[in-house]
Write a protein that holds these residues in place. Structure first.
Motif, PDB file in Angstrom:
ATOM      1  N   GLU A  27       0.851  -1.185   0.000  1.00  0.00           N
ATOM      2  CA  GLU A  27       0.000   0.000   0.000  1.00  0.00           C
ATOM      3  C   GLU A  27       0.888   1.236   0.000  1.00  0.00           C
ATOM      4  OE1 GLU A  27      -3.407   1.825   2.843  1.00  0.00           O
ATOM      5  OE2 GLU A  27      -3.732  -0.205   2.077  1.00  0.00           O
ATOM      6  N   MET A  28       0.593   2.176  -0.907  1.00  0.00           N
ATOM      7  CA  MET A  28       1.389   3.395  -1.045  1.00  0.00           C
ATOM      8  C   MET A  28       0.476   4.611  -0.992  1.00  0.00           C
ATOM      9  SD  MET A  28       3.938   2.494  -4.169  1.00  0.00           S
ATOM     10  CE  MET A  28       4.841   0.971  -4.253  1.00  0.00           C
ATOM     11  N   ALA A  29       1.048   5.724  -0.540  1.00  0.00           N
ATOM     12  CA  ALA A  29       0.293   6.982  -0.486  1.00  0.00           C
ATOM     13  C   ALA A  29       0.522   7.761  -1.774  1.00  0.00           C
ATOM     14  CB  ALA A  29       0.747   7.803   0.710  1.00  0.00           C
ATOM     15  N   PHE A  30      -0.555   8.183  -2.405  1.00  0.00           N
ATOM     16  CA  PHE A  30      -0.508   9.033  -3.592  1.00  0.00           C
ATOM     17  C   PHE A  30      -1.444  10.204  -3.366  1.00  0.00           C
ATOM     18  CE2 PHE A  30       0.829   4.944  -5.239  1.00  0.00           C
ATOM     19  CZ  PHE A  30       1.889   5.284  -6.061  1.00  0.00           C
ATOM     20  N   ASN A  31      -1.138  11.345  -3.989  1.00  0.00           N
ATOM     21  CA  ASN A  31      -2.040  12.483  -3.838  1.00  0.00           C
ATOM     22  C   ASN A  31      -2.956  12.648  -5.038  1.00  0.00           C
ATOM     23  OD1 ASN A  31       0.076  13.436  -5.452  1.00  0.00           O
ATOM     24  ND2 ASN A  31      -0.266  15.534  -4.818  1.00  0.00           N
ATOM     25  N   ALA A  32      -2.721  11.892  -6.122  1.00  0.00           N
ATOM     26  CA  ALA A  32      -3.604  11.968  -7.284  1.00  0.00           C
ATOM     27  C   ALA A  32      -3.485  10.701  -8.118  1.00  0.00           C
ATOM     28  CB  ALA A  32      -3.273  13.187  -8.137  1.00  0.00           C
ATOM     29  N   GLN A  74      11.964   6.317  -0.129  1.00  0.00           N
ATOM     30  CA  GLN A  74      10.892   5.597  -0.816  1.00  0.00           C
ATOM     31  C   GLN A  74      11.230   5.523  -2.303  1.00  0.00           C
ATOM     32  OE1 GLN A  74       6.991   7.062   0.129  1.00  0.00           O
ATOM     33  NE2 GLN A  74       7.172   6.494   2.266  1.00  0.00           N
ATOM     34  N   THR A  75      11.846   4.432  -2.687  1.00  0.00           N
ATOM     35  CA  THR A  75      12.369   4.279  -4.052  1.00  0.00           C
ATOM     36  C   THR A  75      11.639   3.203  -4.842  1.00  0.00           C
ATOM     37  OG1 THR A  75      14.018   2.702  -3.249  1.00  0.00           O
ATOM     38  CG2 THR A  75      14.664   5.033  -3.312  1.00  0.00           C
ATOM     39  N   GLN A  76      10.471   2.755  -4.381  1.00  0.00           N
ATOM     40  CA  GLN A  76       9.773   1.653  -5.026  1.00  0.00           C
ATOM     41  C   GLN A  76       9.455   1.942  -6.492  1.00  0.00           C
ATOM     42  OE1 GLN A  76       8.575   3.410  -2.400  1.00  0.00           O
ATOM     43  NE2 GLN A  76       7.618   2.082  -0.880  1.00  0.00           N
ATOM     44  N   LEU A  77       9.014   3.155  -6.792  1.00  0.00           N
ATOM     45  CA  LEU A  77       8.607   3.470  -8.157  1.00  0.00           C
ATOM     46  C   LEU A  77       9.804   3.519  -9.103  1.00  0.00           C
ATOM     47  CD1 LEU A  77       5.881   6.192  -7.491  1.00  0.00           C
ATOM     48  CD2 LEU A  77       5.632   3.706  -7.626  1.00  0.00           C
TER      49      LEU A  77
END
Length: 150
Positions: A27-32, A74-77
């Motif tokens: 689960e990751m946090a995104f703003n859009a 946070q380097t997952q992407l």
């Protein structure tokens, strides 16, 4: 006549500012999130009598954009897009769920199948601004389904 809280939930549209995103098992946090759109190519068929008919053709690719603030560590992407090698990439399923105000109850979920990254944009740099650094991951996916939880 005023509505109770339960009546309001089922009578009004769900606000879009409260959502969860899972990429694979994380689960990751995104703003859009944008681009959850299904469309089909239009095929034109002409018969020998001068008639012209339009029919739906193949489904177009689903292009999704995920935006989030850059956070140290946070380097997952970037790891995901950098893992692409010799036309091979790890495809992941993604779920985007709209939730209640507390984030404890799911209202509806879009389940995206076989998504893979095609672009990662770094934030814009501007010394005269105090905005947060936002990165954008662009994905292509096979399809998605929508599930209502209520």
């Amino acid at each position: 006549m005023s509505l109770s809280a339960d009546q309001t939930v089922v009578s009004y549209p769900i606000p879009t500012y409260r959502f969860r995103v899972s990429v694979g098992t994380e689960e990751m946090a995104f703003n859009a999130v944008s681009g959850l759109q299904v469309s089909h190519e239009m095929v034109e068929y002409k018969d020998g009598l001068g008639g012209c008919f339009q029919m739906p053709g193949q489904r177009t690719a689903i292009n999704i954009s995920l935006k989030r603030g850059v956070v140290c560590g946070q380097t997952q992407l970037s790891e995901w897009i950098n893992s692409i090698s010799l036309n091979q990439v790890e495809k992941k399923d993604i779920s985007i769920s709209m939730t209640n105000e507390a984030g404890t109850e799911l209202f509806l979920t879009w389940n995206v199948v076989n998504a893979f990254p095609v672009g990662l944009s770094a934030p814009d740099f501007n010394a005269s601004s105090n905005e947060f650094a936002i990165e954008q991951l662009d994905l292509v996916a096979d399809r998605f389904t929508v599930k209502f939880h209520t």
